[in-house]
Design an enzyme around this catalytic site. Sequence first.
Site, PDB file in Angstrom:
ATOM      1  N   GLY A  12      92.589 -14.736   1.310  1.00  0.00           N
ATOM      2  CA  GLY A  12      92.556 -15.317   2.098  1.00  0.00           C
ATOM      3  C   GLY A  12      92.893 -16.201   3.104  1.00  0.00           C
ATOM      4  O   GLY A  12      92.682 -16.726   3.802  1.00  0.00           O
ATOM      5  N   ARG A  15      93.327 -15.924   8.158  1.00  0.00           N
ATOM      6  CA  ARG A  15      92.871 -17.938   8.953  1.00  0.00           C
ATOM      7  C   ARG A  15      91.981 -19.281   8.402  1.00  0.00           C
ATOM      8  O   ARG A  15      92.297 -18.689   7.430  1.00  0.00           O
ATOM      9  CB  ARG A  15      91.838 -16.385   9.698  1.00  0.00           C
ATOM     10  CG  ARG A  15      90.578 -16.320   9.183  1.00  0.00           C
ATOM     11  CD  ARG A  15      89.521 -16.258  10.021  1.00  0.00           C
ATOM     12  NE  ARG A  15      87.875 -16.511   9.327  1.00  0.00           N
ATOM     13  CZ  ARG A  15      87.604 -15.552   8.971  1.00  0.00           C
ATOM     14  NH1 ARG A  15      87.754 -14.045   9.577  1.00  0.00           N
ATOM     15  NH2 ARG A  15      86.426 -15.369   7.948  1.00  0.00           N
ATOM     16  N   ASP A  63      89.937  -7.082  -1.663  1.00  0.00           N
ATOM     17  CA  ASP A  63      88.876  -7.767  -1.966  1.00  0.00           C
ATOM     18  C   ASP A  63      89.334  -8.586  -3.477  1.00  0.00           C
ATOM     19  O   ASP A  63      89.055  -7.979  -4.523  1.00  0.00           O
ATOM     20  CB  ASP A  63      87.540  -7.016  -1.793  1.00  0.00           C
ATOM     21  CG  ASP A  63      86.081  -7.832  -1.781  1.00  0.00           C
ATOM     22  OD1 ASP A  63      85.892  -8.987  -2.815  1.00  0.00           O
ATOM     23  OD2 ASP A  63      85.341  -7.223  -1.829  1.00  0.00           O
ATOM     24  N   VAL A  64      88.891  -9.516  -3.184  1.00  0.00           N
ATOM     25  CA  VAL A  64      88.739 -10.938  -4.320  1.00  0.00           C
ATOM     26  C   VAL A  64      87.699 -10.894  -5.559  1.00  0.00           C
ATOM     27  O   VAL A  64      88.802 -11.089  -7.175  1.00  0.00           O
ATOM     28  CB  VAL A  64      89.120 -12.045  -3.939  1.00  0.00           C
ATOM     29  CG1 VAL A  64      90.842 -12.498  -3.560  1.00  0.00           C
ATOM     30  CG2 VAL A  64      88.481 -12.801  -3.667  1.00  0.00           C
ATOM     31  N   TYR A 155      76.918 -21.456  -3.053  1.00  0.00           N
ATOM     32  CA  TYR A 155      78.171 -22.348  -2.431  1.00  0.00           C
ATOM     33  C   TYR A 155      78.263 -23.509  -3.196  1.00  0.00           C
ATOM     34  O   TYR A 155      79.484 -23.393  -4.090  1.00  0.00           O
ATOM     35  CB  TYR A 155      78.462 -22.364  -1.125  1.00  0.00           C
ATOM     36  CG  TYR A 155      79.379 -22.878   0.085  1.00  0.00           C
ATOM     37  CD1 TYR A 155      80.386 -21.526  -0.016  1.00  0.00           C
ATOM     38  CD2 TYR A 155      79.938 -24.846  -0.749  1.00  0.00           C
ATOM     39  CE1 TYR A 155      81.862 -22.461   0.250  1.00  0.00           C
ATOM     40  CE2 TYR A 155      81.489 -24.464   0.193  1.00  0.00           C
ATOM     41  CZ  TYR A 155      81.887 -23.847   0.982  1.00  0.00           C
ATOM     42  OH  TYR A 155      83.481 -24.217   1.451  1.00  0.00           O
ATOM     43  N   ALA A 157      76.674 -24.398  -6.617  1.00  0.00           N
ATOM     44  CA  ALA A 157      77.273 -23.864  -7.777  1.00  0.00           C
ATOM     45  C   ALA A 157      78.806 -23.129  -7.908  1.00  0.00           C
ATOM     46  O   ALA A 157      79.578 -23.923  -8.435  1.00  0.00           O
ATOM     47  CB  ALA A 157      77.046 -23.244  -8.384  1.00  0.00           C
ATOM     48  N   LYS A 159      81.303 -23.909  -6.404  1.00  0.00           N
ATOM     49  CA  LYS A 159      82.685 -24.562  -5.899  1.00  0.00           C
ATOM     50  C   LYS A 159      82.618 -25.615  -6.719  1.00  0.00           C
ATOM     51  O   LYS A 159      84.258 -26.514  -7.364  1.00  0.00           O
ATOM     52  CB  LYS A 159      82.948 -25.136  -4.453  1.00  0.00           C
ATOM     53  CG  LYS A 159      82.560 -24.617  -3.392  1.00  0.00           C
ATOM     54  CD  LYS A 159      84.544 -23.693  -3.254  1.00  0.00           C
ATOM     55  CE  LYS A 159      84.523 -23.051  -1.727  1.00  0.00           C
ATOM     56  NZ  LYS A 159      85.778 -22.173  -2.503  1.00  0.00           N
ATOM     57  N   ILE A 188      86.088 -29.110   7.305  1.00  0.00           N
ATOM     58  CA  ILE A 188      87.590 -28.825   8.306  1.00  0.00           C
ATOM     59  C   ILE A 188      86.997 -27.547   9.237  1.00  0.00           C
ATOM     60  O   ILE A 188      86.154 -26.704   9.464  1.00  0.00           O
ATOM     61  CB  ILE A 188      88.509 -27.655   7.254  1.00  0.00           C
ATOM     62  CG1 ILE A 188      88.204 -29.216   5.685  1.00  0.00           C
ATOM     63  CG2 ILE A 188      89.257 -27.990   7.883  1.00  0.00           C
ATOM     64  CD1 ILE A 188      88.991 -29.546   6.516  1.00  0.00           C
TER      65      ILE A 188
HETATM   66  P1  NAD Z   1      87.528 -18.810   6.801  1.00  0.00           P
HETATM   67  O1  NAD Z   1      85.948 -17.996   6.596  1.00  0.00           O
HETATM   68  O2  NAD Z   1      88.252 -19.395   8.359  1.00  0.00           O
HETATM   69  O3  NAD Z   1      88.624 -18.025   5.956  1.00  0.00           O
HETATM   70  C1  NAD Z   1      88.066 -17.503   4.408  1.00  0.00           C
HETATM   71  C2  NAD Z   1      89.196 -16.773   4.451  1.00  0.00           C
HETATM   72  O4  NAD Z   1      88.614 -16.145   3.308  1.00  0.00           O
HETATM   73  C3  NAD Z   1      88.788 -15.538   5.160  1.00  0.00           C
HETATM   74  O5  NAD Z   1      90.625 -15.137   5.253  1.00  0.00           O
HETATM   75  C4  NAD Z   1      89.199 -14.224   4.897  1.00  0.00           C
HETATM   76  O6  NAD Z   1      88.706 -13.244   5.285  1.00  0.00           O
HETATM   77  C5  NAD Z   1      88.769 -14.603   3.337  1.00  0.00           C
HETATM   78  N1  NAD Z   1      88.039 -13.676   2.313  1.00  0.00           N
HETATM   79  C6  NAD Z   1      86.341 -14.183   2.459  1.00  0.00           C
HETATM   80  N2  NAD Z   1      86.235 -13.042   0.916  1.00  0.00           N
HETATM   81  C7  NAD Z   1      87.260 -12.423   0.933  1.00  0.00           C
HETATM   82  C8  NAD Z   1      86.943 -11.393  -0.232  1.00  0.00           C
HETATM   83  N3  NAD Z   1      86.643 -11.189  -0.968  1.00  0.00           N
HETATM   84  N4  NAD Z   1      88.525 -10.701  -0.514  1.00  0.00           N
HETATM   85  C9  NAD Z   1      89.384 -11.795   0.215  1.00  0.00           C
HETATM   86  N5  NAD Z   1      90.181 -13.002   0.968  1.00  0.00           N
HETATM   87  C10 NAD Z   1      88.592 -13.427   1.349  1.00  0.00           C
HETATM   88  O7  NAD Z   1      86.737 -20.104   6.498  1.00  0.00           O
HETATM   89  P2  NAD Z   1      88.121 -21.675   6.071  1.00  0.00           P
HETATM   90  O8  NAD Z   1      87.041 -22.487   5.946  1.00  0.00           O
HETATM   91  O9  NAD Z   1      89.604 -21.222   6.088  1.00  0.00           O
HETATM   92  O10 NAD Z   1      87.611 -21.650   4.219  1.00  0.00           O
HETATM   93  C11 NAD Z   1      89.147 -21.478   3.042  1.00  0.00           C
HETATM   94  C12 NAD Z   1      88.862 -22.131   1.935  1.00  0.00           C
HETATM   95  O11 NAD Z   1      88.365 -23.184   2.226  1.00  0.00           O
HETATM   96  C13 NAD Z   1      87.024 -21.734   1.401  1.00  0.00           C
HETATM   97  O12 NAD Z   1      87.153 -21.265  -0.151  1.00  0.00           O
HETATM   98  C14 NAD Z   1      86.332 -22.829   1.934  1.00  0.00           C
HETATM   99  O13 NAD Z   1      84.839 -22.435   1.107  1.00  0.00           O
HETATM  100  C15 NAD Z   1      86.984 -23.870   1.648  1.00  0.00           C
HETATM  101  N6  NAD Z   1      86.205 -25.140   1.957  1.00  0.00           N
HETATM  102  C16 NAD Z   1      86.282 -24.749   3.636  1.00  0.00           C
HETATM  103  C17 NAD Z   1      85.593 -25.802   4.512  1.00  0.00           C
HETATM  104  C18 NAD Z   1      85.489 -25.661   6.156  1.00  0.00           C
HETATM  105  O14 NAD Z   1      84.462 -26.708   6.090  1.00  0.00           O
HETATM  106  N7  NAD Z   1      86.124 -25.200   6.447  1.00  0.00           N
HETATM  107  C19 NAD Z   1      85.458 -27.187   3.517  1.00  0.00           C
HETATM  108  C20 NAD Z   1      85.788 -26.705   2.059  1.00  0.00           C
HETATM  109  C21 NAD Z   1      85.654 -26.126   1.223  1.00  0.00           C
END
Ligand code: NAD
Length: 247
Positions: A12, A15, A63-64, A155, A157, A159, A188
């Site tokens: 991922g 972005r 797709d992971v 989510y 569960a 995480k 974030i």
């Molecule tokens: P985001 O939605 O901007 O980015 C998520 C990325 O994962 C994207 O690039 C998307 O294309 C990719 N993705 C989604 N499903 C996918 C799949 N099946 N295969 C491959 N790639 C896939 O969100 P983010 O905020 O950058 O989140 C990144 C990580 O951080 C995530 O695991 C999210 O749960 C975690 N997170 C985010 C926050 C926050 O507040 N933004 C807080 C805690 C944890």
Amino acid sequence: MRLKGKVAVVTGGSRGIGRAIALALAEEGADVAVNYQRNEAMAREVAQAIERTGRASDIYQADVSDPEQVQRMRDAVLKRFERVEILVNNAGINRDKSFAKMDDDTWRSVISVNLNGVFYCTKVFLDGMAARGYGRIINISSIVGQMGNFGQANYAAAKAGLLGFTKSLARELAGKGITVNAIAPGFIATDMVSGVPDDVKQKILAQIPLRRFGEPEEVAKAVVFLGSEDASYITGQVLNVNGGMYV
Ligand code: NAD
């Protein structure tokens, strides 16, 4: 240049937090394989930004949550880079619904990407790390896996599952020179939280002692640390990057 000569994979990575992680790893000297699911143009932009820093990079669609696609990604990454020392399991989604409204599909999709996806990606890159006796696996969990959150049972569960996965794997792999750690970001400023209504955002901010959302770069710095020799004696840990929201 704490990661000079290392090869990293970031899932991922096109972005948000994944993009910031990919760029930060490269700034410290790592070559980076950028995984993406759909947005090739954004992934390519990240790889080009990395190449401008003088590091090698390429993009890998998968797709992971699909083990066959993950296997193909592994083959392509190894063909280009020959080895992987650092795996950052960052890809994740949310599909928020109160539990009363949560259907099977909403539950499964989040578990498939956020938990099964980490299992598949770790599986395919582990053998090489074990054979060379060196590896760094960094799983991006969430504060929600620690605290729970209204409307995020699926989510949370997934995480929280990642934390158990991280600790178990750390014990299993320490003897092979592989460390396994998790990062639990708080809120974030990325696309994932931009859709949250303003009144809810204000309520969240009121619970954060540092009184602001975190930046993707602040999570990326923690990833660089855990991926580097500076963290050589750290495994099985959860590093909170949350502005003090959960202590
Ligand atoms: P985001 O939605 O901007 O980015 C998520 C990325 O994962 C994207 O690039 C998307 O294309 C990719 N993705 C989604 N499903 C996918 C799949 N099946 N295969 C491959 N790639 C896939 O969100 P983010 O905020 O950058 O989140 C990144 C990580 O951080 C995530 O695991 C999210 O749960 C975690 N997170 C985010 C926050 C926050 O507040 N933004 C807080 C805690 C944890």
